[in-house]
Structure formats: structure tokens, C-alpha cells
Design a protein around this motif. Sequence first.
Motif, mmCIF file in Angstrom:
data_model
loop_
_atom_site.group_PDB
_atom_site.id
_atom_site.type_symbol
_atom_site.label_atom_id
_atom_site.label_comp_id
_atom_site.label_asym_id
_atom_site.label_seq_id
_atom_site.Cartn_x
_atom_site.Cartn_y
_atom_site.Cartn_z
ATOM 1 N N ALA A 6 9.988 -6.184 -4.320
ATOM 2 C CA ALA A 6 8.696 -6.339 -3.634
ATOM 3 C C ALA A 6 8.429 -7.802 -3.308
ATOM 4 O O ALA A 6 8.020 -8.142 -2.194
ATOM 5 N N GLU A 7 8.676 -8.674 -4.270
ATOM 6 C CA GLU A 7 8.459 -10.107 -4.033
ATOM 7 C C GLU A 7 9.442 -10.661 -3.008
ATOM 8 O O GLU A 7 9.071 -11.460 -2.150
ATOM 9 N N ALA A 8 10.688 -10.230 -3.101
ATOM 10 C CA ALA A 8 11.719 -10.743 -2.204
ATOM 11 C C ALA A 8 11.497 -10.319 -0.752
ATOM 12 O O ALA A 8 11.853 -11.047 0.169
ATOM 13 N N SER A 9 10.888 -9.163 -0.546
ATOM 14 C CA SER A 9 10.697 -8.657 0.819
ATOM 15 C C SER A 9 9.321 -8.967 1.393
ATOM 16 O O SER A 9 9.063 -8.687 2.569
ATOM 17 N N LEU A 10 8.464 -9.561 0.605
ATOM 18 C CA LEU A 10 7.081 -9.784 1.026
ATOM 19 C C LEU A 10 6.976 -10.601 2.310
ATOM 20 O O LEU A 10 6.311 -10.188 3.262
ATOM 21 N N GLN A 11 7.638 -11.727 2.372
ATOM 22 C CA GLN A 11 7.528 -12.597 3.545
ATOM 23 C C GLN A 11 8.059 -11.903 4.796
ATOM 24 O O GLN A 11 7.452 -11.985 5.872
ATOM 25 N N ARG A 12 9.155 -11.208 4.662
ATOM 26 C CA ARG A 12 9.725 -10.521 5.825
ATOM 27 C C ARG A 12 8.828 -9.375 6.294
ATOM 28 O O ARG A 12 8.633 -9.171 7.492
ATOM 29 N N ALA A 13 8.269 -8.637 5.345
ATOM 30 C CA ALA A 13 7.357 -7.544 5.705
ATOM 31 C C ALA A 13 6.114 -8.100 6.393
ATOM 32 O O ALA A 13 5.640 -7.527 7.379
ATOM 33 N N GLN A 14 5.596 -9.202 5.902
ATOM 34 C CA GLN A 14 4.420 -9.826 6.520
ATOM 35 C C GLN A 14 4.734 -10.292 7.941
ATOM 36 O O GLN A 14 3.904 -10.183 8.827
ATOM 37 N N GLU A 21 -2.381 -7.575 6.181
ATOM 38 C CA GLU A 21 -2.184 -8.213 4.879
ATOM 39 C C GLU A 21 -1.166 -7.410 4.076
ATOM 40 O O GLU A 21 -1.316 -6.201 3.884
ATOM 41 N N VAL A 22 -0.122 -8.064 3.622
ATOM 42 C CA VAL A 22 0.911 -7.439 2.806
ATOM 43 C C VAL A 22 0.874 -8.101 1.437
ATOM 44 O O VAL A 22 0.853 -9.329 1.336
ATOM 45 N N THR A 23 0.839 -7.297 0.386
ATOM 46 C CA THR A 23 0.827 -7.837 -0.976
ATOM 47 C C THR A 23 1.931 -7.192 -1.793
ATOM 48 O O THR A 23 2.377 -6.087 -1.479
ATOM 49 N N ALA A 24 2.353 -7.886 -2.831
ATOM 50 C CA ALA A 24 3.345 -7.354 -3.762
ATOM 51 C C ALA A 24 2.744 -7.394 -5.153
ATOM 52 O O ALA A 24 2.263 -8.431 -5.596
ATOM 53 N N ASP A 25 2.744 -6.278 -5.825
ATOM 54 C CA ASP A 25 2.219 -6.201 -7.188
ATOM 55 C C ASP A 25 3.381 -5.866 -8.106
ATOM 56 O O ASP A 25 4.038 -4.850 -7.929
ATOM 57 N N THR A 26 3.630 -6.713 -9.067
ATOM 58 C CA THR A 26 4.789 -6.528 -9.945
ATOM 59 C C THR A 26 4.424 -5.983 -11.320
ATOM 60 O O THR A 26 5.284 -5.821 -12.169
ATOM 61 N N GLU A 27 3.156 -5.682 -11.524
ATOM 62 C CA GLU A 27 2.728 -5.118 -12.805
ATOM 63 C C GLU A 27 3.171 -3.654 -12.902
ATOM 64 O O GLU A 27 3.280 -2.958 -11.892
#
Length: 70
Positions: A6-14, A21-27
Motif C-alpha cells: 500500500a505504501e509503495a503504490s501510494l504515489q503511483r496510484a495518486q 485523495e489516495v491514502t494508505a493505512d498500514t494498521e
Amino acid sequence: EGKNRAEASLQRAQALNPNVEVTADTEPVSTKPPEFFEAFDVVCVTEYRCSLAGLKLINDACRQKQVKFY
């Protein structure tokens, strides 16, 4: 330590649509109440480690609030 998917793809998805708004939640999903998911238009699970029970929790919460779930 590497980023999770999720974190790795966040910038590309945005970058696909800067007006969204695209967010990544790792919890862990188990820490989220069903109400957490109603804040979104779309929920995408990217970690294969999410348990079947976790996927069901997300699916049920999203269906109840008519949030798309992938």
C-alpha cells in the motif's frame, strides 16, 4: 526495511488522478471498527496477508455503507 504494498503504490496510484485523495493505512484490519470504512468511496486491500476473517469484516462494513471494495 521495505515498504508494504500500500505504501509503495501510494504515489503511483495518486498520480493516476491528482483530483482524488489516495491514502494508505498500514494498521491491522482487526483494529478498525466498521465505521472506519464508511469514510471512503473505494477500499482496496493490497496485502495478501489479510485473513479471510479480515476480508469478511471489510466486505461487510463496505456493503453496509455502499462503499466499493476491491
